[in-house]
Design a protein around this motif. Sequence first.
Motif, PDB file in Angstrom:
ATOM      1  N   LYS A 393       0.852  -1.257   0.155  1.00 30.16           N
ATOM      2  CA  LYS A 393       0.057  -0.120  -0.065  1.00 30.16           C
ATOM      3  C   LYS A 393       0.710   1.205  -0.075  1.00 30.16           C
ATOM      4  N   GLN A 394       2.061   1.109  -0.279  1.00 34.02           N
ATOM      5  CA  GLN A 394       3.079   2.170  -0.414  1.00 34.02           C
ATOM      6  C   GLN A 394       3.169   2.875   1.070  1.00 34.02           C
ATOM      7  N   GLY A 395       3.376   1.928   2.186  1.00 33.10           N
ATOM      8  CA  GLY A 395       3.497   2.756   3.509  1.00 33.10           C
ATOM      9  C   GLY A 395       4.946   3.244   3.630  1.00 33.10           C
ATOM     10  N   GLY A 396       4.978   4.201   4.362  1.00 29.46           N
ATOM     11  CA  GLY A 396       6.012   4.792   4.763  1.00 29.46           C
ATOM     12  C   GLY A 396       7.256   4.324   5.382  1.00 29.46           C
ATOM     13  N   ASP A 397       6.766   3.161   6.093  1.00 31.00           N
ATOM     14  CA  ASP A 397       7.970   2.509   6.861  1.00 31.00           C
ATOM     15  C   ASP A 397       9.037   1.637   6.064  1.00 31.00           C
ATOM     16  N   PHE A 398       8.786   1.484   4.656  1.00 29.91           N
ATOM     17  CA  PHE A 398       9.635   0.472   3.797  1.00 29.91           C
ATOM     18  C   PHE A 398      10.954   0.992   3.994  1.00 29.91           C
ATOM     19  N   LEU A 399      11.955   0.116   4.485  1.00 30.63           N
ATOM     20  CA  LEU A 399      13.231   0.387   4.745  1.00 30.63           C
ATOM     21  C   LEU A 399      14.157   0.625   3.432  1.00 30.63           C
ATOM     22  N   GLN A 400      14.900   1.670   3.426  1.00 30.41           N
ATOM     23  CA  GLN A 400      16.032   1.875   2.517  1.00 30.41           C
ATOM     24  C   GLN A 400      17.283   1.668   3.292  1.00 30.41           C
ATOM     25  N   VAL A 401      18.495   1.248   2.608  1.00 22.96           N
ATOM     26  CA  VAL A 401      19.490   0.848   3.209  1.00 22.96           C
ATOM     27  C   VAL A 401      20.658   1.419   3.063  1.00 22.96           C
ATOM     28  N   SER A 402      21.845   1.194   3.835  1.00 23.64           N
ATOM     29  CA  SER A 402      23.085   1.407   3.467  1.00 23.64           C
ATOM     30  C   SER A 402      23.852   0.523   4.326  1.00 23.64           C
ATOM     31  N   GLY A 403      25.262  -0.341   3.592  1.00 30.61           N
ATOM     32  CA  GLY A 403      25.763  -1.059   4.479  1.00 30.61           C
ATOM     33  C   GLY A 403      25.267  -2.482   4.462  1.00 30.61           C
ATOM     34  N   LEU A 404      24.232  -2.813   3.868  1.00 34.34           N
ATOM     35  CA  LEU A 404      23.525  -4.031   3.674  1.00 34.34           C
ATOM     36  C   LEU A 404      22.746  -4.167   2.267  1.00 34.34           C
ATOM     37  N   SER A 405      22.292  -5.501   2.113  1.00 33.33           N
ATOM     38  CA  SER A 405      21.320  -5.763   1.066  1.00 33.33           C
ATOM     39  C   SER A 405      20.384  -6.679   1.446  1.00 33.33           C
ATOM     40  N   TYR A 406      19.209  -6.439   0.899  1.00 33.00           N
ATOM     41  CA  TYR A 406      18.159  -7.819   1.370  1.00 33.00           C
ATOM     42  C   TYR A 406      17.400  -8.010   0.119  1.00 33.00           C
ATOM     43  N   SER A 407      16.900  -9.288  -0.085  1.00 29.05           N
ATOM     44  CA  SER A 407      16.050  -9.603  -0.971  1.00 29.05           C
ATOM     45  C   SER A 407      14.425 -10.117  -0.513  1.00 29.05           C
ATOM     46  N   PHE A 408      13.618  -9.970  -1.320  1.00 33.36           N
ATOM     47  CA  PHE A 408      12.231 -10.291  -0.953  1.00 33.36           C
ATOM     48  C   PHE A 408      11.568 -10.779  -2.131  1.00 33.36           C
ATOM     49  N   ASN A 409      10.430 -11.630  -2.064  1.00 34.70           N
ATOM     50  CA  ASN A 409       9.476 -11.986  -3.009  1.00 34.70           C
ATOM     51  C   ASN A 409       8.097 -11.700  -2.245  1.00 34.70           C
ATOM     52  N   PHE A 410       7.082 -12.111  -3.125  1.00 39.54           N
ATOM     53  CA  PHE A 410       5.682 -11.891  -2.767  1.00 39.54           C
ATOM     54  C   PHE A 410       5.117 -13.271  -2.845  1.00 39.54           C
ATOM     55  N   LYS A 411       4.354 -13.620  -1.521  1.00 40.22           N
ATOM     56  CA  LYS A 411       3.493 -14.763  -1.199  1.00 40.22           C
ATOM     57  C   LYS A 411       2.322 -14.934  -2.041  1.00 40.22           C
TER      58      LYS A 411
END
Length: 494
Positions: A393-411
């Motif tokens: 829902k384009q919530g504002g908590d979605f985290l942008q990062v520096s110093g790490l990386s992460y991957s995700f998919n959709f259930k």
Amino acid sequence: MSIMKKLVLPLLIIFLLSMNCEKNENLISILYFTDAHEIAPVNDEYGNRGGVARLKTIVDQIKSNNEAFLVFGGDLAGGTLFGGIYKGFPMVEAFNQIPLQIANFGQHDFDFGVDNTIKLIQNSKFTWLTSNIKDSEGNNFYKLPDHIIFDTLGIKVGFIGLMDAIETSVQDDRIRQIDLIDAAKKTTEILTNKGVDYIIAITQTTFSTNEALLEKVAAIDVILTEEISENRTNMLYVGSKPIISTCGNMGSVAEIKLQKAGNKIMPSIWIYPLDTTIKEDPALTKLQKKYVDKLEKDLSTVLSIAKADFLLQGSRQRENALANLVADSFRDYYQADIALMNGGGLRANILKGNVTLKNAYAVLPFGNTICLVNIKGNEIINLLKAGMVNMPKQGGDFLQVSGLSYSFNFKVDGQPQITSVEVNGKPIEPDKSYKVALSNFILFGNGDFDPIPLDRLIFPVKKSPKDVEVLIKFLTKNPTITPHLHKRINVLKG
């Protein structure tokens, strides 16, 4: 109770004001507006609206016809570039001239700390009230009234002021927020015992909480609440009692006309858009211009040169070059292992060319504090997961990062799930402690985040810098900046 929603569109608004009408001696008007971060009109995709000079015109016209009282719903500091730079003081100066009678608090009025809020109060010729913000001893904050009564023309109108989400703005032992409904019950009982005819609750909270207030606090007759739209005035009725939300950025003014018929108060509601059809008051136009010119001058200093555009779009759903720039500035400031930046905290683009102080404050207008904490790998993973909860829902908590990386998919149900988290190309170690730079918004557990214990802080919050200060320092260190994506956030298929 039955609930009916009513949307008031600008084209349907009836505007019937006359400078030459005689004053109605049997009627009083309560005028209401909210969300006043900008002193001058805002001109964007939602139209040209607001500005204190237009507000002054409408108020003067209505006061020429009726006994009228002007009420402000809250939020005059922070939230935008102008509010962030001047911390609310130009708005107080303007409201003193209109003049305003009553002001409620919004959480942004505490964005720059309790001391700044107290200075705003001290500079105000109008009265601030709060029914649910207390000091450390349980007294009303700064000994402000918890209710106000206007008694004129045989009508006694009582006001209470309520706000929530104080934790999204400031953490300070000198203030605390008590339950809105409990505070409303206690304060309306006082007003009822004083023989008030009509009770108005000024609130900064959600429509669902406002509905609960009307259902559980029978003495409230109407709620004047915070904005939920930039270009629409919204009204929702719980039974016959309205909840009124005027436009953001002072885009409209609501008028509640009260007339006494026997022992009954007969209310009617009128809405006035503050758009280009409203002639601006000359004195307040000068004040607007003074601050607009001052802002341009103050913020014209060049910090760096952007080789291409850094765009805001996508910061709540995927890796974003603007977010990378900001997160990198946080990590660089502390030489931290990792930096986290919630995408909703970014508010403006940086376009190709000179990058000025104005650009920096527009990107980060909220005045959040950047803290350094020691937290374990499993806690970092939990923060990343929390940031994903409202990502679809384009919530504002979605985290942008520096110093790490992460991957995700959709259930299958469409909800994102994190599949891997890496630091320096290696899987994050759940039990290892990392130095992480993040905002007080995340630290205090706002949004869907859980609060981080304060004993994890490496430096006290009060001694930590503001986010925009960190970004300014980083831009100054880098004469040129170029947008890059580094595969920090990877969306997997299947």
